[in-house]
Design an enzyme around this catalytic site. Sequence first.
Site, PDB file in Angstrom:
ATOM      1  N   GLY A 121      -4.753  -1.240  -1.814  1.00 54.31           N
ATOM      2  CA  GLY A 121      -4.164   0.002  -1.301  1.00 54.31           C
ATOM      3  C   GLY A 121      -4.803   0.487  -0.025  1.00 54.31           C
ATOM      4  O   GLY A 121      -4.408   1.490   0.547  1.00 54.31           O
ATOM      5  N   ARG A 146      -0.130  -9.197  -4.519  1.00 51.82           N
ATOM      6  CA  ARG A 146       0.757  -9.478  -3.388  1.00 51.82           C
ATOM      7  C   ARG A 146       1.630 -10.701  -3.619  1.00 51.82           C
ATOM      8  O   ARG A 146       2.493 -11.012  -2.782  1.00 51.82           O
ATOM      9  CB  ARG A 146      -0.073  -9.704  -2.122  1.00 51.82           C
ATOM     10  CG  ARG A 146      -0.816  -8.495  -1.631  1.00 51.82           C
ATOM     11  CD  ARG A 146      -0.698  -8.326  -0.132  1.00 51.82           C
ATOM     12  NE  ARG A 146      -1.014  -9.508   0.633  1.00 51.82           N
ATOM     13  CZ  ARG A 146      -2.094  -9.644   1.420  1.00 51.82           C
ATOM     14  NH1 ARG A 146      -2.962  -8.660   1.527  1.00 51.82           N
ATOM     15  NH2 ARG A 146      -2.273 -10.736   2.113  1.00 51.82           N
ATOM     16  N   HIS A 170      -5.458 -10.363  -4.603  1.00 51.95           N
ATOM     17  CA  HIS A 170      -4.185 -10.817  -4.016  1.00 51.95           C
ATOM     18  C   HIS A 170      -3.108 -11.152  -5.035  1.00 51.95           C
ATOM     19  O   HIS A 170      -1.963 -11.397  -4.652  1.00 51.95           O
ATOM     20  CB  HIS A 170      -4.447 -11.997  -3.083  1.00 51.95           C
ATOM     21  CG  HIS A 170      -5.206 -11.586  -1.856  1.00 51.95           C
ATOM     22  ND1 HIS A 170      -6.565 -11.408  -1.869  1.00 51.95           N
ATOM     23  CD2 HIS A 170      -4.778 -11.246  -0.616  1.00 51.95           C
ATOM     24  CE1 HIS A 170      -6.960 -11.004  -0.663  1.00 51.95           C
ATOM     25  NE2 HIS A 170      -5.900 -10.888   0.103  1.00 51.95           N
ATOM     26  N   VAL A 171      -3.470 -11.159  -6.317  1.00 51.81           N
ATOM     27  CA  VAL A 171      -2.448 -11.310  -7.360  1.00 51.81           C
ATOM     28  C   VAL A 171      -1.363 -10.246  -7.165  1.00 51.81           C
ATOM     29  O   VAL A 171      -0.178 -10.481  -7.399  1.00 51.81           O
ATOM     30  CB  VAL A 171      -3.111 -11.150  -8.750  1.00 51.81           C
ATOM     31  CG1 VAL A 171      -2.083 -10.941  -9.840  1.00 51.81           C
ATOM     32  CG2 VAL A 171      -3.975 -12.356  -9.056  1.00 51.81           C
ATOM     33  N   ASP A 197       0.814  -1.229   0.000  1.00 48.07           N
ATOM     34  CA  ASP A 197       0.000   0.000   0.000  1.00 48.07           C
ATOM     35  C   ASP A 197       0.846   1.278   0.000  1.00 48.07           C
ATOM     36  O   ASP A 197       0.325   2.346  -0.333  1.00 48.07           O
ATOM     37  CB  ASP A 197      -0.923   0.032   1.229  1.00 48.07           C
ATOM     38  CG  ASP A 197      -1.820  -1.188   1.330  1.00 48.07           C
ATOM     39  OD1 ASP A 197      -2.035  -1.845   0.295  1.00 48.07           O
ATOM     40  OD2 ASP A 197      -2.287  -1.496   2.436  1.00 48.07           O
TER      41      ASP A 197
HETATM   42  O1  F6P Z   1      -2.334  -3.997   3.380  1.00 52.34           O
HETATM   43  C1  F6P Z   1      -2.159  -4.820   2.271  1.00 52.34           C
HETATM   44  C2  F6P Z   1      -3.476  -5.260   1.707  1.00 52.34           C
HETATM   45  O2  F6P Z   1      -3.241  -6.071   0.579  1.00 52.34           O
HETATM   46  C3  F6P Z   1      -4.447  -4.129   1.368  1.00 52.34           C
HETATM   47  O3  F6P Z   1      -4.138  -3.501   0.162  1.00 52.34           O
HETATM   48  C4  F6P Z   1      -5.763  -4.864   1.384  1.00 52.34           C
HETATM   49  O4  F6P Z   1      -6.833  -4.000   1.681  1.00 52.34           O
HETATM   50  C5  F6P Z   1      -5.575  -5.861   2.480  1.00 52.34           C
HETATM   51  O5  F6P Z   1      -4.177  -6.031   2.648  1.00 52.34           O
HETATM   52  C6  F6P Z   1      -6.204  -7.198   2.189  1.00 52.34           C
HETATM   53  O6  F6P Z   1      -6.072  -7.976   3.340  1.00 52.34           O
HETATM   54  P1  F6P Z   1      -6.321  -9.544   3.396  1.00 52.34           P
HETATM   55  O7  F6P Z   1      -5.154 -10.219   2.753  1.00 52.34           O
HETATM   56  O8  F6P Z   1      -6.393  -9.833   4.846  1.00 52.34           O
HETATM   57  O9  F6P Z   1      -7.581  -9.820   2.647  1.00 52.34           O
END
Ligand code: F6P
Length: 341
Positions: free
Chosen positions: A170, A274, A271-272, A127
């Site tokens: 974000g 991440r 989540h792609v 973020d």
């Molecule tokens: O803080 C990182 C983040 O990927 C945010 O962008 C998003 O809102 C959140 O985490 C999603 O969290 P989770 O993986 O718990 O669904």
Amino acid sequence: MKIGVLTGGGDCPGLNAVIRAVVRKGVGVYGHSFVGFRDGWRGPLENDTVPLDVTAVRGILPRGGTILGSSRTNPFASADGPSRIRETLDRTGVDAIVAVGGEDTLGAAARLHAEGVPVVGVPKTIDNDLSETDYTFGFDTAVNIAMEAIDRLHTTAESHHRVLVVEVMGRHAGWIALHSGMAAGANVILIPERPFDIDKVCAFVEQRFATRYAPIIVVAEGARPIAGTAMAREGELDAFGHVRLQGISGLLETEIRGRTGRETRATVLGHVQRGGTPTAFDRWLATRFGLHAVDAVHEGDFGTMVALHGTRIDRVPLSEATGELKTVPEHLYGEAEVFFG
Ligand code: F6P
């Protein structure tokens, strides 16, 4: 010294690069030993550890995720959290903790430091919303993933003369939307810092069709319409009291289709953004953060967070870095607006 390492909050590419750098320099230069705590603050709360030495960190530099696991455990969720953590440190002989995390994990680190836990923080989050550092690692990778996705959506949008709405992560900051949207030539970028006017968004859509292009709208998951308009929706809360965001693109899809009659589709990247291997920039930044974090521990400079300022890595107080979210300033959004419509 014996140093504990943990990674907390939402994972992101580059966590393993930090762990590797901390251990390699800590062992190789200072002769310290390490232990990993599993799943963020859950590890020291429940005394759940994993061996961490040079062999354990071999080959992990390019790997996404974290070899230590992560969680959104809040050590202040129960009154005895801080004392349980101090007990674990005593029992395991750990002198200090390197906590790699975002606003929540490092916010807890700041409070734990105030209660006598020796901790140094490393700023991570896709973020990019931590104060006192120019960038967090993980952000560059997420932006590149989003940019590539938007590039791909351009071609299919044009084939079908459709409006495509792309939702990026974000949380309450629009950094990923702003950077990926600018990099990929979005026609509109919607961010939480600037509530949007749905009529204006629809006008941009029509303007884009008038020039025989198909509009791409990049919307940050935390973006909201100007108060009073329809479309707000809230989700469940996590352990730190943050609402789980998702779905604004679906709502926009419905509104734009209803108001313009244009065929509209929503894509949620989720989540792609991440996952997978970190970019070169994130590997470089995460590695440097790790090297400087172990220096801070070695010097006993606790309660600090390593931070990027230009190309320099400095130390800033954890309390200042986590006191206030770093959001997109008006003037940067203004630069992007030049390309809307
Ligand atoms: O803080 C990182 C983040 O990927 C945010 O962008 C998003 O809102 C959140 O985490 C999603 O969290 P989770 O993986 O718990 O669904």
